[in-house]
Design a protein around this motif. Sequence first.
Motif, PDB file in Angstrom:
ATOM      1  N   SER A  33      -3.765   5.358  -0.832  1.00 45.43           N
ATOM      2  CA  SER A  33      -5.198   4.734  -1.206  1.00 45.43           C
ATOM      3  C   SER A  33      -5.351   3.330  -1.276  1.00 45.43           C
ATOM      4  O   SER A  33      -6.088   2.604  -1.321  1.00 45.43           O
ATOM      5  CB  SER A  33      -5.193   5.051  -2.913  1.00 45.43           C
ATOM      6  OG  SER A  33      -4.380   4.735  -3.803  1.00 45.43           O
ATOM      7  N   ASN A  34      -4.026   2.763  -0.472  1.00 43.95           N
ATOM      8  CA  ASN A  34      -4.254   1.108  -0.149  1.00 43.95           C
ATOM      9  C   ASN A  34      -2.816   0.822   0.582  1.00 43.95           C
ATOM     10  O   ASN A  34      -1.974   1.646   0.925  1.00 43.95           O
ATOM     11  CB  ASN A  34      -4.035   0.424  -1.594  1.00 43.95           C
ATOM     12  CG  ASN A  34      -4.699  -0.976  -1.463  1.00 43.95           C
ATOM     13  OD1 ASN A  34      -5.130  -1.370  -0.546  1.00 43.95           O
ATOM     14  ND2 ASN A  34      -4.900  -1.467  -3.020  1.00 43.95           N
ATOM     15  N   GLY A  35      -3.301  -0.327   1.156  1.00 42.33           N
ATOM     16  CA  GLY A  35      -1.911  -1.014   1.928  1.00 42.33           C
ATOM     17  C   GLY A  35      -1.368  -0.304   2.894  1.00 42.33           C
ATOM     18  O   GLY A  35      -1.867   0.480   3.845  1.00 42.33           O
ATOM     19  N   ILE A  36       0.247  -0.016   2.960  1.00 43.48           N
ATOM     20  CA  ILE A  36       1.035   0.415   3.910  1.00 43.48           C
ATOM     21  C   ILE A  36       0.825   1.989   3.949  1.00 43.48           C
ATOM     22  O   ILE A  36       0.626   2.452   5.006  1.00 43.48           O
ATOM     23  CB  ILE A  36       2.511  -0.136   3.580  1.00 43.48           C
ATOM     24  CG1 ILE A  36       2.745  -1.399   3.617  1.00 43.48           C
ATOM     25  CG2 ILE A  36       3.521   1.049   4.511  1.00 43.48           C
ATOM     26  CD1 ILE A  36       4.155  -1.917   3.124  1.00 43.48           C
ATOM     27  N   GLY A  37       0.627   2.390   2.915  1.00 41.15           N
ATOM     28  CA  GLY A  37       0.376   3.776   2.937  1.00 41.15           C
ATOM     29  C   GLY A  37      -0.913   4.406   3.612  1.00 41.15           C
ATOM     30  O   GLY A  37      -1.044   5.247   4.426  1.00 41.15           O
ATOM     31  N   ARG A  38      -2.074   3.655   3.408  1.00 38.14           N
ATOM     32  CA  ARG A  38      -3.171   3.845   3.980  1.00 38.14           C
ATOM     33  C   ARG A  38      -3.150   3.595   5.515  1.00 38.14           C
ATOM     34  O   ARG A  38      -3.567   4.620   6.090  1.00 38.14           O
ATOM     35  CB  ARG A  38      -4.214   2.830   3.448  1.00 38.14           C
ATOM     36  CG  ARG A  38      -5.641   2.923   4.166  1.00 38.14           C
ATOM     37  CD  ARG A  38      -6.532   1.925   3.647  1.00 38.14           C
ATOM     38  NE  ARG A  38      -7.190   2.270   2.443  1.00 38.14           N
ATOM     39  CZ  ARG A  38      -7.865   1.589   1.737  1.00 38.14           C
ATOM     40  NH1 ARG A  38      -8.229   0.378   2.047  1.00 38.14           N
ATOM     41  NH2 ARG A  38      -8.278   2.093   0.462  1.00 38.14           N
TER      42      ARG A  38
ATOM     43  N   VAL B 189       6.149  11.132   3.346  1.00 36.80           N
ATOM     44  CA  VAL B 189       6.150   9.780   3.376  1.00 36.80           C
ATOM     45  C   VAL B 189       6.209   9.304   1.956  1.00 36.80           C
ATOM     46  O   VAL B 189       5.150   8.985   1.326  1.00 36.80           O
ATOM     47  CB  VAL B 189       5.284   8.771   4.015  1.00 36.80           C
ATOM     48  CG1 VAL B 189       5.459   7.435   4.193  1.00 36.80           C
ATOM     49  CG2 VAL B 189       5.309   9.449   5.756  1.00 36.80           C
ATOM     50  N   ASN B 190       7.491   8.574   1.421  1.00 35.66           N
ATOM     51  CA  ASN B 190       7.543   8.335   0.000  1.00 35.66           C
ATOM     52  C   ASN B 190       7.457   6.835   0.020  1.00 35.66           C
ATOM     53  O   ASN B 190       8.292   6.062  -0.011  1.00 35.66           O
ATOM     54  CB  ASN B 190       9.036   8.694  -0.699  1.00 35.66           C
ATOM     55  CG  ASN B 190       9.197  10.216  -0.681  1.00 35.66           C
ATOM     56  OD1 ASN B 190       8.567  10.650  -1.710  1.00 35.66           O
ATOM     57  ND2 ASN B 190      10.289  10.429  -0.440  1.00 35.66           N
ATOM     58  N   ASN B 191       6.082   6.547  -0.259  1.00 31.48           N
ATOM     59  CA  ASN B 191       5.696   5.162  -0.078  1.00 31.48           C
ATOM     60  C   ASN B 191       5.335   4.504  -1.171  1.00 31.48           C
ATOM     61  O   ASN B 191       5.308   3.098  -1.326  1.00 31.48           O
ATOM     62  CB  ASN B 191       4.492   5.045   1.157  1.00 31.48           C
ATOM     63  CG  ASN B 191       3.781   3.698   0.922  1.00 31.48           C
ATOM     64  OD1 ASN B 191       4.059   2.576   1.396  1.00 31.48           O
ATOM     65  ND2 ASN B 191       2.327   3.652   0.461  1.00 31.48           N
ATOM     66  N   ALA B 192       4.573   5.343  -2.154  1.00 30.00           N
ATOM     67  CA  ALA B 192       3.991   4.701  -3.386  1.00 30.00           C
ATOM     68  C   ALA B 192       5.125   3.828  -4.046  1.00 30.00           C
ATOM     69  O   ALA B 192       6.277   4.366  -4.150  1.00 30.00           O
ATOM     70  CB  ALA B 192       3.570   5.780  -4.502  1.00 30.00           C
TER      71      ALA B 192
ATOM     72  N   ILE C 139      -0.161  -2.266   9.272  1.00 27.60           N
ATOM     73  CA  ILE C 139      -0.011  -1.488  10.802  1.00 27.60           C
ATOM     74  C   ILE C 139       1.550  -1.711  11.150  1.00 27.60           C
ATOM     75  O   ILE C 139       2.040  -1.041  11.592  1.00 27.60           O
ATOM     76  CB  ILE C 139      -1.051  -1.609  11.519  1.00 27.60           C
ATOM     77  CG1 ILE C 139      -0.956  -0.911  12.481  1.00 27.60           C
ATOM     78  CG2 ILE C 139      -1.100  -3.068  11.818  1.00 27.60           C
ATOM     79  CD1 ILE C 139      -1.138   0.814  12.550  1.00 27.60           C
ATOM     80  N   ASP C 140       1.979  -3.217  10.834  1.00 27.15           N
ATOM     81  CA  ASP C 140       3.234  -3.087  11.373  1.00 27.15           C
ATOM     82  C   ASP C 140       4.457  -2.341  10.684  1.00 27.15           C
ATOM     83  O   ASP C 140       5.313  -1.947  11.453  1.00 27.15           O
ATOM     84  CB  ASP C 140       3.524  -4.678  10.986  1.00 27.15           C
ATOM     85  CG  ASP C 140       2.663  -5.886  11.534  1.00 27.15           C
ATOM     86  OD1 ASP C 140       2.406  -5.334  12.773  1.00 27.15           O
ATOM     87  OD2 ASP C 140       2.527  -6.682  10.992  1.00 27.15           O
ATOM     88  N   ILE C 141       4.112  -1.882   9.624  1.00 24.88           N
ATOM     89  CA  ILE C 141       5.266  -0.933   8.957  1.00 24.88           C
ATOM     90  C   ILE C 141       4.799   0.504   9.165  1.00 24.88           C
ATOM     91  O   ILE C 141       5.583   1.440   9.632  1.00 24.88           O
ATOM     92  CB  ILE C 141       5.034  -1.248   7.595  1.00 24.88           C
ATOM     93  CG1 ILE C 141       4.965  -2.797   7.034  1.00 24.88           C
ATOM     94  CG2 ILE C 141       6.070  -0.370   6.658  1.00 24.88           C
ATOM     95  CD1 ILE C 141       6.463  -3.297   7.559  1.00 24.88           C
ATOM     96  N   ALA C 142       3.504   0.642   9.477  1.00 20.52           N
ATOM     97  CA  ALA C 142       2.990   2.096   9.615  1.00 20.52           C
ATOM     98  C   ALA C 142       3.653   2.349  11.021  1.00 20.52           C
ATOM     99  O   ALA C 142       3.913   3.456  11.083  1.00 20.52           O
ATOM    100  CB  ALA C 142       1.277   2.305   9.698  1.00 20.52           C
ATOM    101  N   ASN C 143       3.639   1.678  11.876  1.00 21.24           N
ATOM    102  CA  ASN C 143       4.252   1.924  13.094  1.00 21.24           C
ATOM    103  C   ASN C 143       5.645   2.344  13.222  1.00 21.24           C
ATOM    104  O   ASN C 143       5.916   3.113  13.913  1.00 21.24           O
ATOM    105  CB  ASN C 143       3.876   0.689  14.323  1.00 21.24           C
ATOM    106  CG  ASN C 143       2.590   0.607  14.767  1.00 21.24           C
ATOM    107  OD1 ASN C 143       1.883   1.553  15.113  1.00 21.24           O
ATOM    108  ND2 ASN C 143       2.034  -0.432  14.965  1.00 21.24           N
TER     109      ASN C 143
END
Length: 279
Positions: A15-20, A91-94, A233-237
């Motif tokens: 719902s936010n940030g890197i996870g979004r 993806v365990n991001n929260a 997006i740097d982390i999402a990639n």
Amino acid sequence: MTRFSGKVALVTGSSNGIGRATAVLLAQEGAKVTITGRNADRLEETRQEILKSGVPEDHVLSIATDLATEKGQDELVNSTIQKFGRLDILVNNAGAAFNDDQGRVGVDQDVSVYDRIMQINMRSVVTLTQKAKEHLVKAKGEVVNVSSIGAGPQAQPTFMYYAMSKAALDQYTRSAAIDLIQYGVRVNSVSPGAVVTGFGEAMGMPADMHEKYGHFMESRKECIPCGKMGQPIDIANIIAFLADRKLSSYIIGQSIVADGGSTLVMGMQAHNFMDLLKQ
Ligand code: NDP
């Protein structure tokens, strides 16, 4: 055909940030995605961002729930399987950090702060992965955990419980990777440095204070040598790279650091040795 066509991904904290950014990227590259967080409005913003890029509506499952509860975790896994029939990428991001409500720092921070942080940053990863395991095994899938450079080896007295939760997560990544590779499931993680997200706001930091923090960090080479804060997006990639078996199949149980160079500088190295000699 895009690289995640036919795959199903569950991205916590989307719902936010890197996870979004991760959910949007995976969906754009063909995955069906389950997005989740507690804040229904922000979750809807993520859904709209995905749909805006032309992804069909039935490729997105949106579930507003509290990941810190096993009920919420069951809902995530069961609904994903019910709607999409499989799970390939978890993806365990929260994650979150909390302050002591009486302002105590260091070892004096109340143990309730420790409990809350461990609950979302570590315990929920353990139980959600357990619940997802049979589906990931069936799919020979991938798990990507989102850790932090706060895990160490440097000390983090201000945010020590947060840092401890991420250090524990790194050991979990290594051990789970060796346990699960026997079933063909890969586990890896990414360790971001300072990234512009809702993390500060979630800790109660006003937006202008968070911006000030970012400018300070960017302007000092002993903080962020590359001179800029990371973007989601740097982390999402990197998460997408670790979830892409064609690209990263031989990487097992590793954490990729993405921090603009922050962890490579020691305070003593940040000063120019030749300049010091001239003084
Ligand atoms: P954000 O605050 O922007 O995003 C955090 C996400 O986690 C939100 O979607 C939030 O959703 C979700 N979340 C938190 N608690 C819960 C809960 N109890 N139940 C369900 N969802 C929850 O921060 P980031 O994008 O920065 O954080 C993502 C990950 O990156 C975290 O693990 C963090 O530790 C890590 N990280 C971040 C860094 C940074 O500088 N930003 C640096 C290093 C690591 P909602 O509020 O809707 O519940």
